[in-house]
Every structure is written in structure tokens, then in C-alpha cells.
Design a protein around this motif. Structure first.
Motif, PDB file in Angstrom:
ATOM      1  N   ALA A 123       0.829  -1.213   0.000  1.00  0.00           N
ATOM      2  CA  ALA A 123       0.000   0.000   0.000  1.00  0.00           C
ATOM      3  C   ALA A 123       0.864   1.265   0.000  1.00  0.00           C
ATOM      4  N   ALA A 124       2.061   1.156   0.552  1.00  0.00           N
ATOM      5  CA  ALA A 124       2.960   2.317   0.594  1.00  0.00           C
ATOM      6  C   ALA A 124       3.457   2.682  -0.801  1.00  0.00           C
ATOM      7  N   VAL A 126       1.535   2.850  -3.377  1.00  0.00           N
ATOM      8  CA  VAL A 126       0.440   3.510  -4.100  1.00  0.00           C
ATOM      9  C   VAL A 126       0.516   5.009  -3.849  1.00  0.00           C
ATOM     10  N   PRO A 127       0.566   5.807  -4.912  1.00  0.00           N
ATOM     11  CA  PRO A 127       0.688   7.257  -4.720  1.00  0.00           C
ATOM     12  C   PRO A 127      -0.626   7.877  -4.251  1.00  0.00           C
ATOM     13  N   GLU A 128      -0.551   9.050  -3.651  1.00  0.00           N
ATOM     14  CA  GLU A 128      -1.767   9.787  -3.313  1.00  0.00           C
ATOM     15  C   GLU A 128      -2.440  10.244  -4.598  1.00  0.00           C
ATOM     16  N   SER A 130      -5.004  12.837  -6.344  1.00  0.00           N
ATOM     17  CA  SER A 130      -5.707  14.117  -6.208  1.00  0.00           C
ATOM     18  C   SER A 130      -7.000  14.083  -7.007  1.00  0.00           C
ATOM     19  N   LEU A 426      -6.067   2.619  -5.421  1.00  0.00           N
ATOM     20  CA  LEU A 426      -6.007   4.054  -5.705  1.00  0.00           C
ATOM     21  C   LEU A 426      -7.108   4.808  -4.973  1.00  0.00           C
ATOM     22  N   ASN A 427      -8.296   4.204  -4.910  1.00  0.00           N
ATOM     23  CA  ASN A 427      -9.406   4.869  -4.214  1.00  0.00           C
ATOM     24  C   ASN A 427      -9.076   5.124  -2.746  1.00  0.00           C
ATOM     25  N   ASP A 428      -8.288   4.238  -2.163  1.00  0.00           N
ATOM     26  CA  ASP A 428      -7.902   4.399  -0.758  1.00  0.00           C
ATOM     27  C   ASP A 428      -6.971   5.587  -0.552  1.00  0.00           C
ATOM     28  N   LYS A 429      -6.401   6.101  -1.625  1.00  0.00           N
ATOM     29  CA  LYS A 429      -5.432   7.213  -1.510  1.00  0.00           C
ATOM     30  C   LYS A 429      -5.974   8.537  -2.067  1.00  0.00           C
ATOM     31  N   LYS A 431      -7.535  12.088  -2.244  1.00  0.00           N
ATOM     32  CA  LYS A 431      -7.720  13.260  -1.385  1.00  0.00           C
ATOM     33  C   LYS A 431      -8.535  14.295  -2.151  1.00  0.00           C
TER      34      LYS A 431
END
Length: 433
Positions: A123-124, A126-128, A130, A426-429, A431
Motif C-alpha cells: 500500500a505504501a 500507491v501514490p496519493e 488528487s 487508488l481509491n484508498d489514496k 484526497k
């Protein structure tokens, strides 16, 4: 039976064995006794058939069954020795050597297993994400576009020239080599300028005409035009503009909101804008996911994880790539390959890197799906194929059957799983913008 095992890595292993003549004979005896108890042989009562009669009637088949039993036994013994669970095998074991002599059979069996994958803190990686910012102008433009598509056409009374987006009511007649051709004449035809309905260049020359204007338009039919008599031919069209129409002006108010949101009794402009904004955000995210984020994330995983790959699956992938390439080649190119085995071998080898990447990605997705509890069952797979077939105007049952018979279903299912896994990560990241 003497067995030697070699666990090459977590995905590949070999079993070598010398199956003795005595082992084969013992298997023949055992199978013959079983047949004698269960089979009905002419001239004997069931269960009373002599072993000699069974051997005479079944002959070579007994030998084949005895050899097959020996192969099963050596596979079981080899897997046990290497502590490999039978349900971890991928595909059928590949018998790469089967040499018979008076003393028995020398056998080599190559097996592939699901490789070990240590995901770690995936999970780390996976990028944030936007969330795209949708401004008010984009929302207003989409509302106007949607409303305009349903708005009625109204006549333009002012004396002005046609512009792109207008609808022209025209009479026209087409000529090739000075003669009118079939299907080239119409009266009161409604042509929306900019729609690309007509031959390239036609609509561009109608733009600028006014109501009542008459004009001869010169165009050339495309080379791939459906009618062979017209394809590639220059043509002249006599055109008269009878009227100019345009879409009724859109007014964004609560009344429009109620029309566009029929399921909401309290619909208003604010709600309409919010719903349209959500739709635009979803569309923008879909494009960003599919064109940018998912491919990049998959590449990150492929680069990050070290995995032993089942060699025979890589070889299969290379064969498929080679066959696909062959289907795209000319007959002359194929003939050249038929006469040069080394060239075929070299060409096949060029697909190895891509094949390894594809196989590696498949196992990574499989491991991630298990970690994230993502599944695509047979019902969901069928529903997806049926839905896409209906969208394409095809027979859903026929399309599904074709995929099933061609062996495409596992690949389609894996593609769906990959899409869901990557989307979930991706949905988990996400913002907010």
C-alpha cells in the motif's frame, strides 16, 4: 522406481525417474485383476473372468494404463519429496523425456507451481490521488450541452449567414461527369453543419450561405466510399438553402433542473450543478485512472517485486506473441520464415522480455487480489461480457460462447480483477481537491 527431484526455484521443479519393468508388470497385474472383477468379458460370468483372458482382450491398453499409473505415482512421490502441494501446481506436468527400453522407462517431468510472492507494505507504493478540480464554467458548459441536445430547433428569422452548429434545410442534387447519380438528390434535407454527415468539404462550403442562396459545391468522394461507381470521383452538388435553424436557447433555471433530474421532486439549479459536477469528476477520474495512474502503478509493482516465473507459462506467452505477429505478416514474409528455423527462433526470443513482464504482472495481480479480497465470479464475468456485447449490437450468448470455446474467459476475468484491485488501491489514496 528410482526418483530424483530438483526444486529449481519457487515456481519450477523437475522429477527424474527410472520406472522399472517390474513396476510396469505389477501395475498391469493390478489393473487386470480390477478389470476381471468389474468388467463383463464375452464367454465369462461377471467377476469370474480369468486374468489371462483380460490380458488377451485388453493387451496394449493395459500397458498404457500401467504406464500412466506409474507416471501418477512418480508425480505424487516427487511432490511429496519436495513438499509441494498438488493444488499449487499450474497447468499439466510436462513430460520432457519418456525413453523406453527392455529394463523399463526413463522419465523426466517438468512441473510449474504458483510462485511465492512477498508483498510487504504494498500500500505504501500507491501514490496519493488528487481528485480533479471541476470549475463552475465546466459545469455550466456541460449543462448547456446536455440541455441543448434535447432542445427543439427554431427557425432563424434574421438575415445572417450559416455558421457551424446551425441546421440548414437544403435542396441538393449531385452530378458526376455532368450526369445526376442515383441517391444524389433530396429536398428539404436537414443538415447540421459540423456533424460530418456529408462528404468531406461539403458542409464547409455550405457555411456562409444565407437563406435563399443557391450555390454549386465541388467535392471529391473518398476512395473508400461505399458505392464503387462514386469512390474517388469528383462531383458537383447544386445546393439551395431554404431555411436556417438553430437550437432553442438554453436557460438554466429550476424548471430545467426538474426536467434533467426527473427522479428528484425538489430538484433545483444548485442540485443540478452538484450532480453534473459529480459526473464530470467521475469522468475525469476515469480518464486519469485508465490513462495514467493504473498503468504507472502496475509498472511500479512489476519493478518492485522479485518473482520466480513458471518457465512453461513464459514459453506459452512467447508462442502466442509469435503467432500474433505471424498473423500480421505478408505471405512473402511467412514463406521466408518457413525456410529459416533460426530466424523463427530469433524472432520468438524478441518476445521474451514482454512475456516475462506479462506473466509476472498476472501473478502480482493474483496475490494482490487475495490480499485485498477482490474476486470476480463467473456470474459477474458473464454479465460484463453480455453488457458489452449488447452495447456493440452483438448477440451476447454467441459472444460468450465464442470466448468460452476460444479459452479467453480466464484472461478476461483476470483483466477485470486487475482493474478492480488497482482501482481499490487508488481509491484508498484519494484526497479532495
Amino acid at each position: 522406481m528410482q526418483i530424483t527431484t530438483n526444486k529449481i526455484d519457487s515456481a519450477n521443479a523437475k522429477i527424474n525417474a527410472a520406472i522399472t519393468r517390474g513396476t510396469i508388470d505389477a501395475n498391469i497385474e493390478s489393473i487386470a485383476k480390477q478389470i476381471a472383477r468389474e468388467a463383463k468379458v464375452a464367454g465369462f460370468r461377471k467377476g469370474k473372468t480369468p486374468i489371462s483372458a483380460v490380458k488377451k482382450q485388453y493387451g496394449e491398453r493395459l500397458v498404457q494404463d500401467a504406464e500412466a499409473q506409474a507416471l501418477r505415482d512418480l508425480l505424487t512421490a516427487g511432490l511429496k519429496e519436495m513438499a509441494i502441494a498438488a493444488d499449487s501446481l499450474i497447468g499439466e506436468p510436462n513430460i520432457t523425456k519418456f525413453e523406453k527400453d527392455d529394463n523399463g522407462i526413463n522419465v523426466e517431468v517438468v512441473i510449474a507451481t504458483r510462485p511465492a510472492i512477498t508483498l510487504g507494505d504494498y500500500a505504501a507504493m500507491v501514490p496519493e490521488v488528487s481528485k480533479p478540480a471541476i470549475d463552475d464554467a465546466a459545469v455550466t458548459a456541460r449543462i448547456e450541452e446536455l440541455a441543448s441536445a434535447q432542445a427543439p430547433l427554431v427557425n432563424v428569422d434574421e438575415d445572417r449567414a450559416l455558421v457551424s452548429g446551425d441546421t440548414a434545410l437544403i435542396d441538393f442534387e449531385g452530378f458526376v461527369d455532368g450526369e445526376a447519380f442515383e441517391g444524389g438528390k433530396a429536398e428539404g434535407f436537414s443538415l447540421r453543419l459540423g456533424s460530418g454527415q456529408f462528404i468531406p468539404g461539403f458542409e464547409d462550403q455550405v457555411i456562409g450561405m444565407k437563406k435563399g442562396d443557391e450555390k454549386t459545391i465541388d467535392v471529391t468522394f473518398p476512395e473508400n466510399y461505399g458505392g464503387a461507381k462514386l469512390a474517388g470521383k469528383p462531383a458537383q452538388f447544386k445546393v439551395k438553402v431554404n431555411a436556417i435553424q438553430m437550437k432553442e436557447a438554453v436557460v438554466i433555471n429550476d424548471e430545467l433542473a426538474k426536467k434533467m433530474l426527473p427522479g428528484y421532486d425538489d430538484a433545483n439549479v444548485a442540485m443540478l450543478k452538484e450532480k453534473v459536477k459529480e459526473q464530470l469528476e467521475s469522468e475525469a477520474m476515469s480518464v486519469k485512472y485508465n490513462d495514467e495512474l493504473k498503468p504507472a502503478l502496475m509498472e511500479t509493482f512489476v519493478s518492485a517485486f522479485a518473482i520466480d516465473l513458471p518457465e512453461f507459462i513464459v514459453e506459452q506467452e512467447m508462442d502466442m506473441a509469435l503467432n500474433k505477429k505471424a498473423r500480421e505478416m505478408s505471405e512473402a514474409e511467412l514463406e521466408e520464415l518457413r525456410n529459416d528455423a533460426e530466424k523463427v527462433k530469433a524472432m520468438r526470443e524478441t518476445f521474451r522480455d514482454d512475456a516475462c513482464r506479462a506473466v509476472k504482472a498476472t501473478f502480482i495481480v493474483d496475490a494482490l487480489a487475495k490480499a485485498e479480497n477482490v474476486v470476480v465470479n463467473e456470474q459477474e464475468l458473464m454479465q460484463t461480457i453480455y453488457f458489452e456485447a449488447m452495447q456493440m449490437g452483438q448477440d451476447p450468448a454467441a459472444v460468450y460462447k465464442h470466448y468460452q470455446e476460444s479459452g479467453y474467459l480466464p484472461a478476461i476475468q483476470m483483466a477485470m480483477i486487475e482493474d478492480r484491485v488497482l482501482s481499490k488501491l487508488l481509491n484508498d489514496k484519494i484526497k479532495e481537491a
